[in-house]
Design a protein around this motif. Sequence first.
Motif, PDB file in Angstrom:
ATOM      1  N   PRO A 381     -11.836   9.209  -9.126  1.00  0.00           N
ATOM      2  CA  PRO A 381     -10.660   8.710  -8.413  1.00  0.00           C
ATOM      3  C   PRO A 381      -9.397   8.891  -9.257  1.00  0.00           C
ATOM      4  O   PRO A 381      -9.414   8.697 -10.476  1.00  0.00           O
ATOM      5  CB  PRO A 381     -10.974   7.221  -8.202  1.00  0.00           C
ATOM      6  CG  PRO A 381     -12.465   7.141  -8.247  1.00  0.00           C
ATOM      7  CD  PRO A 381     -12.896   8.182  -9.241  1.00  0.00           C
ATOM      8  N   LEU A 382      -8.299   9.249  -8.612  1.00  0.00           N
ATOM      9  CA  LEU A 382      -7.053   9.486  -9.335  1.00  0.00           C
ATOM     10  C   LEU A 382      -6.578   8.238 -10.069  1.00  0.00           C
ATOM     11  O   LEU A 382      -5.947   8.340 -11.129  1.00  0.00           O
ATOM     12  CB  LEU A 382      -5.976   9.977  -8.370  1.00  0.00           C
ATOM     13  CG  LEU A 382      -6.225  11.320  -7.683  1.00  0.00           C
ATOM     14  CD1 LEU A 382      -5.007  11.720  -6.857  1.00  0.00           C
ATOM     15  CD2 LEU A 382      -6.557  12.406  -8.693  1.00  0.00           C
ATOM     16  N   ALA A 383      -6.887   7.062  -9.546  1.00  0.00           N
ATOM     17  CA  ALA A 383      -6.470   5.825 -10.204  1.00  0.00           C
ATOM     18  C   ALA A 383      -7.136   5.678 -11.567  1.00  0.00           C
ATOM     19  O   ALA A 383      -6.515   5.206 -12.532  1.00  0.00           O
ATOM     20  CB  ALA A 383      -6.801   4.622  -9.317  1.00  0.00           C
ATOM     21  N   ILE A 384      -8.408   6.073 -11.657  1.00  0.00           N
ATOM     22  CA  ILE A 384      -9.124   5.991 -12.940  1.00  0.00           C
ATOM     23  C   ILE A 384      -8.561   7.009 -13.925  1.00  0.00           C
ATOM     24  O   ILE A 384      -8.353   6.706 -15.104  1.00  0.00           O
ATOM     25  CB  ILE A 384     -10.633   6.214 -12.721  1.00  0.00           C
ATOM     26  CG1 ILE A 384     -11.228   5.009 -11.989  1.00  0.00           C
ATOM     27  CG2 ILE A 384     -11.351   6.451 -14.044  1.00  0.00           C
ATOM     28  CD1 ILE A 384     -12.697   5.136 -11.678  1.00  0.00           C
ATOM     29  N   VAL A 385      -8.294   8.221 -13.453  1.00  0.00           N
ATOM     30  CA  VAL A 385      -7.721   9.249 -14.335  1.00  0.00           C
ATOM     31  C   VAL A 385      -6.365   8.796 -14.848  1.00  0.00           C
ATOM     32  O   VAL A 385      -6.050   8.942 -16.043  1.00  0.00           O
ATOM     33  CB  VAL A 385      -7.603  10.593 -13.584  1.00  0.00           C
ATOM     34  CG1 VAL A 385      -6.971  11.647 -14.492  1.00  0.00           C
ATOM     35  CG2 VAL A 385      -8.971  11.067 -13.106  1.00  0.00           C
ATOM     36  N   ALA A 386      -5.540   8.236 -13.960  1.00  0.00           N
ATOM     37  CA  ALA A 386      -4.218   7.754 -14.360  1.00  0.00           C
ATOM     38  C   ALA A 386      -4.330   6.661 -15.410  1.00  0.00           C
ATOM     39  O   ALA A 386      -3.572   6.642 -16.389  1.00  0.00           O
ATOM     40  CB  ALA A 386      -3.449   7.240 -13.143  1.00  0.00           C
ATOM     41  N   ARG A 387      -5.290   5.768 -15.243  1.00  0.00           N
ATOM     42  CA  ARG A 387      -5.469   4.674 -16.217  1.00  0.00           C
ATOM     43  C   ARG A 387      -5.928   5.211 -17.563  1.00  0.00           C
ATOM     44  O   ARG A 387      -5.447   4.768 -18.610  1.00  0.00           O
ATOM     45  CB  ARG A 387      -6.483   3.668 -15.680  1.00  0.00           C
ATOM     46  CG  ARG A 387      -6.706   2.492 -16.609  1.00  0.00           C
ATOM     47  CD  ARG A 387      -7.513   1.404 -15.961  1.00  0.00           C
ATOM     48  NE  ARG A 387      -7.770   0.306 -16.889  1.00  0.00           N
ATOM     49  CZ  ARG A 387      -8.375  -0.811 -16.554  1.00  0.00           C
ATOM     50  NH1 ARG A 387      -8.778  -1.003 -15.310  1.00  0.00           N
ATOM     51  NH2 ARG A 387      -8.584  -1.757 -17.456  1.00  0.00           N
ATOM     52  N   GLN A 388      -6.824   6.171 -17.568  1.00  0.00           N
ATOM     53  CA  GLN A 388      -7.292   6.755 -18.823  1.00  0.00           C
ATOM     54  C   GLN A 388      -6.151   7.454 -19.577  1.00  0.00           C
ATOM     55  O   GLN A 388      -6.080   7.405 -20.798  1.00  0.00           O
ATOM     56  CB  GLN A 388      -8.422   7.752 -18.557  1.00  0.00           C
ATOM     57  CG  GLN A 388      -9.753   7.135 -18.143  1.00  0.00           C
ATOM     58  CD  GLN A 388     -10.482   6.494 -19.312  1.00  0.00           C
ATOM     59  OE1 GLN A 388     -10.344   5.304 -19.547  1.00  0.00           O
ATOM     60  NE2 GLN A 388     -11.242   7.279 -20.045  1.00  0.00           N
ATOM     61  N   LEU A 389      -5.267   8.105 -18.832  1.00  0.00           N
ATOM     62  CA  LEU A 389      -4.161   8.835 -19.446  1.00  0.00           C
ATOM     63  C   LEU A 389      -2.997   7.929 -19.840  1.00  0.00           C
ATOM     64  O   LEU A 389      -2.122   8.339 -20.601  1.00  0.00           O
ATOM     65  CB  LEU A 389      -3.644   9.919 -18.494  1.00  0.00           C
ATOM     66  CG  LEU A 389      -4.614  11.059 -18.174  1.00  0.00           C
ATOM     67  CD1 LEU A 389      -3.974  12.017 -17.174  1.00  0.00           C
ATOM     68  CD2 LEU A 389      -5.027  11.817 -19.428  1.00  0.00           C
ATOM     69  N   HIS A 391      -0.897   6.462 -17.463  1.00  0.00           N
ATOM     70  CA  HIS A 391       0.186   6.531 -16.481  1.00  0.00           C
ATOM     71  C   HIS A 391       0.258   5.225 -15.696  1.00  0.00           C
ATOM     72  O   HIS A 391      -0.764   4.581 -15.433  1.00  0.00           O
ATOM     73  CB  HIS A 391      -0.045   7.694 -15.511  1.00  0.00           C
ATOM     74  CG  HIS A 391       0.052   9.041 -16.167  1.00  0.00           C
ATOM     75  ND1 HIS A 391       1.134   9.431 -16.911  1.00  0.00           N
ATOM     76  CD2 HIS A 391      -0.816  10.095 -16.189  1.00  0.00           C
ATOM     77  CE1 HIS A 391       0.944  10.656 -17.364  1.00  0.00           C
ATOM     78  NE2 HIS A 391      -0.222  11.072 -16.956  1.00  0.00           N
ATOM     79  N   ALA A 392       1.472   4.859 -15.305  1.00  0.00           N
ATOM     80  CA  ALA A 392       1.680   3.597 -14.609  1.00  0.00           C
ATOM     81  C   ALA A 392       1.094   3.623 -13.199  1.00  0.00           C
ATOM     82  O   ALA A 392       0.708   2.591 -12.662  1.00  0.00           O
ATOM     83  CB  ALA A 392       3.165   3.260 -14.553  1.00  0.00           C
ATOM     84  N   ASN A 393       1.036   4.803 -12.575  1.00  0.00           N
ATOM     85  CA  ASN A 393       0.486   4.926 -11.228  1.00  0.00           C
ATOM     86  C   ASN A 393      -0.119   6.323 -11.070  1.00  0.00           C
ATOM     87  O   ASN A 393      -0.122   7.120 -12.011  1.00  0.00           O
ATOM     88  CB  ASN A 393       1.569   4.665 -10.172  1.00  0.00           C
ATOM     89  CG  ASN A 393       2.804   5.525 -10.412  1.00  0.00           C
ATOM     90  OD1 ASN A 393       2.710   6.751 -10.515  1.00  0.00           O
ATOM     91  ND2 ASN A 393       3.964   4.883 -10.504  1.00  0.00           N
TER      92      ASN A 393
END
Length: 471
Positions: A381-389, A391-393
């Motif tokens: 999920p893009l939300a998980i990738v964003a959190r790992q990197l 990114h705020a969203n």
Amino acid sequence: MDHAPKLDTLKTIKALPERAHPYWNILEYCRHVGLEKKPAKPLHWVARIRKKDGRYKQQRLGPAVSENSQGLSYEEAITLARVWFAEQELRGIASASYPVGTTQHLRYSKSDTGFTVGDALIDYVEWKRIAATKTTFETLVALINFHILPRLGSVLLDDLTGKTITNFCRAVLETPPKRGKQALQVRVKIESLDPDALRRRKATLNTLLGIVRIATQMAWENGHTNSERSWRCIHRVPNLEVPRQIFLTRAQCRELIAACRPDLADLVRAALYTGCRVSELSALRVCDVGKDIFGIYVSSPKGWRPRYVYLPEEGMRFFLAKCAGKADDDIVFRTGAGQIWKTRHKHLFKAAVEKAGLPHAFVFHGLRHTYASQLVQAGAPLAIVARQLGHANTETVSRTYGHLSCESIERELALRFAALEDQPREYDVRMRSLRKSLQALPPVIPASSWPRSNFALCRGDELQFVSRRGA
């Protein structure tokens, strides 16, 4: 260039291995002091100066103090080096020196004839000095000094018009990028630029326009002008954001690791396991590994938000192995000479990329894109990738890597789409042949700097030089 740790203690000097060429410390760019530690030879301090032809002139300063002999201290060697740098015979051949580090101030003095764009930028920069992160601020100052002040600094704020901004836009777009202290190249007509170069320059231009607009708007808010025209006449130019296309397959990752020397290979593995920036990995300490989660704690030394990065078992084993035998406060990844990496990886990584036969444009930050793209392609999920990197969203991740989630989209459609016709699914050889014929990645976006939709407010005179060529 192989620079040593600061050569100011006997402990540091003793830890350095013997070698044929000196270890160097930078005093100023183009001015160095160094230490000769040759096999079976006494220690000697040396200095060197960069000449205008790009070569170096070197001078031995005297013996260095050691545990077994008297000699010059580090501070005494620096004093002698500066005396040598100032000698008359060197002035005609030496390159100009400049301080180590980045510029923190604008190259502009407040005007006595009226409130100018430069005056507005001074106030804006002082605000950003307390509101922005260190690296953001340094980049901001560099952009203003190079692009904005020479072209708009002396313009009175009340005289700033759309025509002035149009001329500024053309000058920026036609000026080739300048890196470091390299000479400024000649301007290139917009009509002669290839689409990718134009797209990159438009991106820079829009950043600059944003800076000028905010600075002039702040000047209006602070009462330095009664007219809103100075900031309302500034609009971004339309541009196309191109998704990331350069990232590595797992086979290429292994080839890259094999091409690296051992200390760099560890840094590369760490980036591929975490998606962290090189600055984050350079600052990672033993106590940050396995801290609170099955992963690492990233303190983000450059000012980004601190975050936790979860690891697979393979990655956790790797990090624990790198921490074995080290104190909690020790840095996890250092160079073979015991230095903190910072930017010392660049020339080594470039050589490894060439040795592995990878695209010439691939840089260390591409490992972060490789990490993210592999997760997106695998259906994360893009939300998980964003959190790992960090990114705020998900907006940045979706814009940058969303084009890679083709298989995930296909699987979801196959699972969720309600059939229109009531008939059993049959094996169709045509579907299998079609899948094989399709590329693993979606088609490359055609070369252009124009977005599909243009919401930029743009006047006729601006459109004359950013017109859609070849449309």
